[in-house]
Structures are given as structure tokens and as C-alpha cells.
Write an enzyme that holds these catalytic residues in place. Structure first.
Site, PDB file in Angstrom:
ATOM      1  N   ARG A 234       0.858  -1.192   0.000  1.00  0.00           N
ATOM      2  CA  ARG A 234       0.000   0.000   0.000  1.00  0.00           C
ATOM      3  C   ARG A 234       0.890   1.236   0.000  1.00  0.00           C
ATOM      4  NH1 ARG A 234      -3.408  -2.617  -1.728  1.00  0.00           N
ATOM      5  NH2 ARG A 234      -5.522  -3.050  -0.954  1.00  0.00           N
ATOM      6  N   GLU A 263      -2.958   7.387  -6.219  1.00  0.00           N
ATOM      7  CA  GLU A 263      -2.863   6.634  -7.465  1.00  0.00           C
ATOM      8  C   GLU A 263      -3.926   7.128  -8.451  1.00  0.00           C
ATOM      9  OE1 GLU A 263      -3.067   2.475  -6.545  1.00  0.00           O
ATOM     10  OE2 GLU A 263      -1.202   2.501  -5.420  1.00  0.00           O
ATOM     11  N   HIS A 282       0.639   0.131 -10.043  1.00  0.00           N
ATOM     12  CA  HIS A 282      -0.100  -0.839  -9.233  1.00  0.00           C
ATOM     13  C   HIS A 282      -0.475  -2.058 -10.079  1.00  0.00           C
ATOM     14  CE1 HIS A 282      -2.844  -1.127  -5.433  1.00  0.00           C
ATOM     15  NE2 HIS A 282      -2.269  -2.284  -5.715  1.00  0.00           N
TER      16      HIS A 282
END
Length: 315
Positions: A234, A263, A282
Site C-alpha cells: 500500500r 494513485e 499498481h
């Protein structure tokens, strides 16, 4: 027949290759939803499916009484107010192990990329600089065998990374919440020892109030200036401002970030341009097979709940 509403289906089905029909016979899928739309879209629904979108106490208070299950379509659940769900009698479940292999592969990819300074080499080619080919590889690079990998959080993903690291002939230091007995080439120790002795530090712990910014101005002072930090867990585990400062001041050699605090990072973010950083979007959970597995486990969670034997329950 249970009514299932997927509030932000495009997050998983961004390429149109996923079939939400496997969740049940009465499924409504929205590409995305704002908090202001949750209550209306969940009207008459029994089950809400989310993927990394914020579900606050206020949001849950406004949920129709028909909603009895929130399925987080992923491993992390810090986006959901669990206490509010519990208070309203809503069960929350997640998918704890669907991306273990792929996230571990991403961590190892970043480790090997950093050891070869691959981001620097590729940037040179992009700007037409071929001196790596004409001057006997002018960019420094290192072997990882014999180096020490520090693992923060040795759950399923962290453990898979350890397995690969051992196959690469690395030594491992691991910090976990609960003490464990040492194993061959694996020493379980304090966070301080991991940070101060590791050549590569890979984060695999959940995001909680206790782990938020576990990598910060103070903990970075413990890290060797030749070390690299890898984060596939994370983004908020790392204080990015402190990380960038350490990189700029030469107190840290590099970072591989598959996750970021925001993000995607804002346009103009130095994360995009810092040549000591390998930045990926990601991607650890986004592989085709990984997302197919996600939906299969999600369907199993829903089926188990409807049969009275809920699994992967958080609250």
C-alpha cells in the site's frame, strides 16, 4: 434471488475481459460510482461489491437496510469503515490470497530492476544515448546473490518473495507482528534490524494506523545509503516526501514503487522522473489470470455467504 451490485466494476474489468456474470443471476455492474450515488444504486440490493473505493461511516449509514454484505474485491480493506459496518449488522469480507504469485513476481522484478539500474539504462536509450553498448556498460549494476533482503510482513505474499529470494541465494531478515523461529537463511528480528542491515527492503504488511508511514524520516535514518526500498503493498506505508528527500540526499540508493500514496500520482510528480525510482502503475494485481482468480474467489465468497457459511470475513 440475491441482488448483487458492483459499484466500480471497471476497476477490475478495465479491459472488458472479465465476466461479472459468475457472481450470480442478478448482478448490476456500474463502471464507477461516487459516494453520493452509493445509496441509490444499492436500493434493494443484498450485496455490495467494491474495489478500493472509500466507504465511510456516513456512506454506510446511508446504505439501504437490505444490504447485508460488503465484498471488497481485493486483499486490503482499509478503505471500508469496519466499525460502521459492524454497527449496522453488515458483514465485510475480502479476498486475501488471489494475487500472491503476481505481486511477489512484481516485487522480485523491481528488486532485479533496481540491482541492474534498469530504469537508468532504458532512459538512456530513450534519449538516444548508446554509451552502455559502446563503453562497456557505463551504468553500475550488482548481483543480488549474497545480499540481504529485508521483509516487513511475512504473510502469503511476503513468504513467496522470501522463497524466490532464497532461490536467488539471498539472505533474509524478516520483521513480523508475531515472533517466529529462525529458519535456514531466514532470521526473524526487529524492524530496526531489518532496516539497518538489509540491502533491499520489501514491504508486505497491511495498511493500518500502526503501519501508515512505517517508512518515514526517522526510520529512513536507519537504512544503509546503498539500500533500496520496494513497495508492492500500500502506498501510504511510505512517507513519499521523506523517501524523495532521502534519495535526493544520497541516503538511499533506490526505490521500486508499484503502489503510491495517491494513485495515479499527480501530473508533474517527481516520482515519475526521479532516476533512482522504478515506478509501476499498481500492476501487481492487474494480470489477466490474477483478475480471473479474483472474480472466482469473489463468487465463492458470495455463494458461501448465501449458504450460511461466510468465509474470508473481516467483521
Amino acid at each position: 434471488m440475491a441482488k448483487i451490485v458492483v459499484l466500480n466494476g471497471q476497476r477490475v474489468n478495465y479491459d472488458g475481459l472479465m465476466d461479472y456474470g459468475i457472481l450470480g443471476d442478478n448482478v448490476t455492474v456500474y463502471d464507477d460510482s461516487t459516494p453520493q450515488q452509493y445509496a441509490e444504486r444499492l436500493e434493494g440490493a443484498d450485496i455490495a461489491v467494491t474495489k478500493e473505493i472509500p466507504v465511510t461511516a456516513a456512506d454506510i449509514a446511508a446504505f439501504p437496510e437490505s444490504v447485508k454484505l460488503i465484498c471488497e474485491a481485493g486483499t486490503g480493506y482499509n478503505n471500508i469503515d469496519l466499525e460502521a459496518a459492524k454497527a449496522k449488522g453488515i458483514t465485510v469480507c475480502n479476498i486475501p490470497a488471489y494475487s500472491t504469485q503476481r505481486v511477489a513476481q512484481t516485487a522480485i522484478m523491481l528488486l532485479l530492476g533496481l540491482s541492474s539500474r534498469m530504469q537508468v539504462q532504458q532512459a538512456m536509450l530513450t534519449r538516444g544515448d548508446t554509451s552502455n553498448f559502446t563503453k562497456c556498460l557505463s551504468v553500475s549494476h550488482n548481483e543480488v546473490n549474497g545480499k540481504t533482503l529485508g521483509i516487513i510482513g511475512a504473510g502469503s505474499i511476503g513468504r513467496k518473495v522470501i522463497d524466490v529470494a532464497l532461490a536467488l541465494d539471498m539472505e533474509v531478515l524478516a520483521y513480523t507482528r508475531t515472533p517466529r523461529e529462525d529458519e535456514p537463511h531466514i532470521h526473524y528480528c526487529s524492524l530496526e534490524e531489518v532496516l539497518s542491515k538489509a540491502d533491499y527492503i520489501s514491504l508486505h504488511c497491511p495498511l493500518t494506523p500502526q503501519t501508515r508511514h512505517i517508512i518515514n524520516e526517522e526510520t529512513l535514518k536507519l537504512v544503509k545509503p546503498t539500500a533500496c526500498i520496494i513497495n508492492t503493498a500500500r502506498g501510504a506505508l511510505i512517507d513519499e516526501a521523506a523517501l524523495l528527500k532521502a534519495l535526493d540526499e544520497g541516503r538511499l540508493a533506490g526505490a521500486g514503487l508499484d503502489v503510491q500514496e495517491v494513485e495515479p500520482p499527480a501530473e508533474g510528480s517527481p516520482l515519475y522522473t526521479n532516476d533512482k525510482i522504478i515506478l509501476t502503475p499498481h500492476m501487481g494485481w492487474k494480470g489477466l489470470e490474477t483478475r480471473q482468480r479474483l472474480l472466482e474467489i469473489l463468487a465463492g465468497n458470495i455463494k458461501a455467504y448465501l449458504e450460511g457459511s461466510p468465509r474470508n470475513v473481516i467483521v
